[in-house]
Enzyme design. Structure first.
Site, mmCIF file in Angstrom:
data_model
loop_
_atom_site.group_PDB
_atom_site.id
_atom_site.type_symbol
_atom_site.label_atom_id
_atom_site.label_comp_id
_atom_site.label_asym_id
_atom_site.label_seq_id
_atom_site.Cartn_x
_atom_site.Cartn_y
_atom_site.Cartn_z
ATOM 1 N N ASP A 158 0.840 -1.205 0.000
ATOM 2 C CA ASP A 158 0.000 0.000 0.000
ATOM 3 C C ASP A 158 0.879 1.260 0.000
ATOM 4 O O ASP A 158 0.377 2.386 -0.049
ATOM 5 C CB ASP A 158 -1.028 -0.004 1.136
ATOM 6 N N SER A 159 2.213 1.056 -0.010
ATOM 7 C CA SER A 159 3.131 2.164 -0.312
ATOM 8 C C SER A 159 2.776 2.748 -1.677
ATOM 9 O O SER A 159 3.192 3.866 -2.011
ATOM 10 C CB SER A 159 4.585 1.682 -0.299
ATOM 11 N N ASP A 163 -1.246 -6.098 -0.422
ATOM 12 C CA ASP A 163 -1.470 -5.477 0.895
ATOM 13 C C ASP A 163 -2.961 -5.252 1.131
ATOM 14 O O ASP A 163 -3.678 -4.806 0.235
ATOM 15 C CB ASP A 163 -0.763 -4.114 0.944
ATOM 16 N N LYS A 211 -1.121 -9.338 2.845
ATOM 17 C CA LYS A 211 -0.327 -8.877 3.989
ATOM 18 C C LYS A 211 -1.166 -7.888 4.793
ATOM 19 O O LYS A 211 -1.868 -7.064 4.208
ATOM 20 C CB LYS A 211 0.968 -8.207 3.526
ATOM 21 N N GLU A 257 9.591 -4.095 9.903
ATOM 22 C CA GLU A 257 9.981 -2.788 9.346
ATOM 23 C C GLU A 257 10.534 -1.887 10.446
ATOM 24 O O GLU A 257 9.888 -1.694 11.495
ATOM 25 C CB GLU A 257 8.751 -2.137 8.677
HETATM 26 O O1 KIV Z 1 3.592 -1.078 1.537
HETATM 27 C C1 KIV Z 1 4.734 -1.548 1.400
HETATM 28 O O2 KIV Z 1 5.412 -1.379 0.382
HETATM 29 C C2 KIV Z 1 5.262 -2.349 2.504
HETATM 30 C C3 KIV Z 1 6.722 -2.658 2.470
HETATM 31 C C4 KIV Z 1 7.502 -1.453 2.772
HETATM 32 C C5 KIV Z 1 7.057 -3.786 3.353
HETATM 33 O O3 KIV Z 1 4.547 -2.692 3.383
#
Ligand code: KIV
Length: 276
Positions: A44-45, A83, A113, A182
């Protein structure tokens, strides 16, 4: 043929490091599918890296489905983790299951995730019982960064460290097959990695984790807004991309692009079509 959950557990046992990278579209996942990356994460980045938000909080299920299905189309054989965005699993196991199933069925993700420890274990258990593979996420959990006092390293004091170890064990017991750590001190991440049978994937958590994950735009030097300490830029593409675009603009303005090589012509006599 891509990897499976079983492969990741075997890799941990064998001491073989696991690589994970984010991807947000088909062009990137196609490129990464030739690079022997073990897992792709549609993080979700996405919200910050691609969609221009200041945090991951506004990201929606529909956005995650849109981008995860593109990643799947670009890399049909990859192991893809999607995510669960903020709000998609906090309102109860029923909503969480419905949303996780969307990532699996509509977007073709192999696993989902979600962030959090003991408080999300009921959700994790339900998803795993429903046949959905789950990756946990501890340490700095960006969806709830405001409760953690910002984007800070977590588990620095003994109380926080003990809690993270308990959370990690609980997630494993709930059925998570893998755990992202993280922004965790390397020493603590190593203790957690040694305490678990499932692999840990670190980002800002040192070399003692069973694998590593980075945001692809950070690794390639394409995200210039800020560069976290844990990022290693293996390439610095942003200046090169800008240079290419500047050359294009200059050549169009000067009439140098397109040249004959980039143009089509034929033998037709068009003279009757022109005014002069
Ligand atoms: O959202 C994301 O990209 C993440 C990674 C930084 C692990 O959760």
């Amino acid at each position: 043929m891509g990897k499976t959950v079983k492969d990741f557990l075997t890799m941990k046992k064998a001491g073989e490091k696991i690589t994970m990278l984010t991807a947000y579209d088909a062009a990137m996942s196609r490129l990464l599918s030739n690079c022997e990356v073990d897992m792709l994460l549609v993080g979700d980045s996405l919200g910050m890296v691609v969609l221009g938000y200041d945090s991951t909080v506004p990201v929606t299920m529909d956005q995650m489905i849109h981008h995860s299905s593109a990643v799947r189309r670009g890399a049909p054989d990859a192991f893809v983790v999607g995510d669960m965005p903020f709000g998609s699993y906090q309102t109860g196991v029923r909503d969480a299951t419905k949303n996780a199933l969307r990532l699996v069925k509509e977007a073709g993700c192999d696993a989902v995730k979600l962030e959090g420890g003991i408080e999300v274990c009921e959700v994790v258990e339900t998803l795993v019982r429903s046949g959905i593979s789950v990756v946990g996420h501890l340490g700095l959990t960006p969806q709830t960064a405001s409760q953690l006092g910002g984007y800070k390293v977590q588990g620095k004091d003994i109380t926080g460290a003990k809690k993270m170890i308990e959370d990690a064990r609980a997630l494993q017991a709930a059925g998570a097959f893998c755990l992202v750590l993280e922004c965790v001190p390397s020493e603590l991440a190593t203790i957690i990695s040694n305490a678990l049978e499932i692999p840990t994937i670190g980002i800002g958590a040192g070399g003692g984790c069973d694998g590593q994950v980075l945001v692809i735009n950070d690794l390639l030097g394409m995200f210039e807004k800020f560069v976290p300490k844990f990022v290693k830029q293996y390439q610095n593409l942003a200046p090169e991309m800008r240079e290419g675009v500047k050359q294009y603009v200059a050549e169009v303005k000067a009439g140098d692009f397109p040249a004959a090589d980039q143009s089509f012509s034929c033998n037709t006599d068009y003279s009757e079509l022109s005014d002069d």
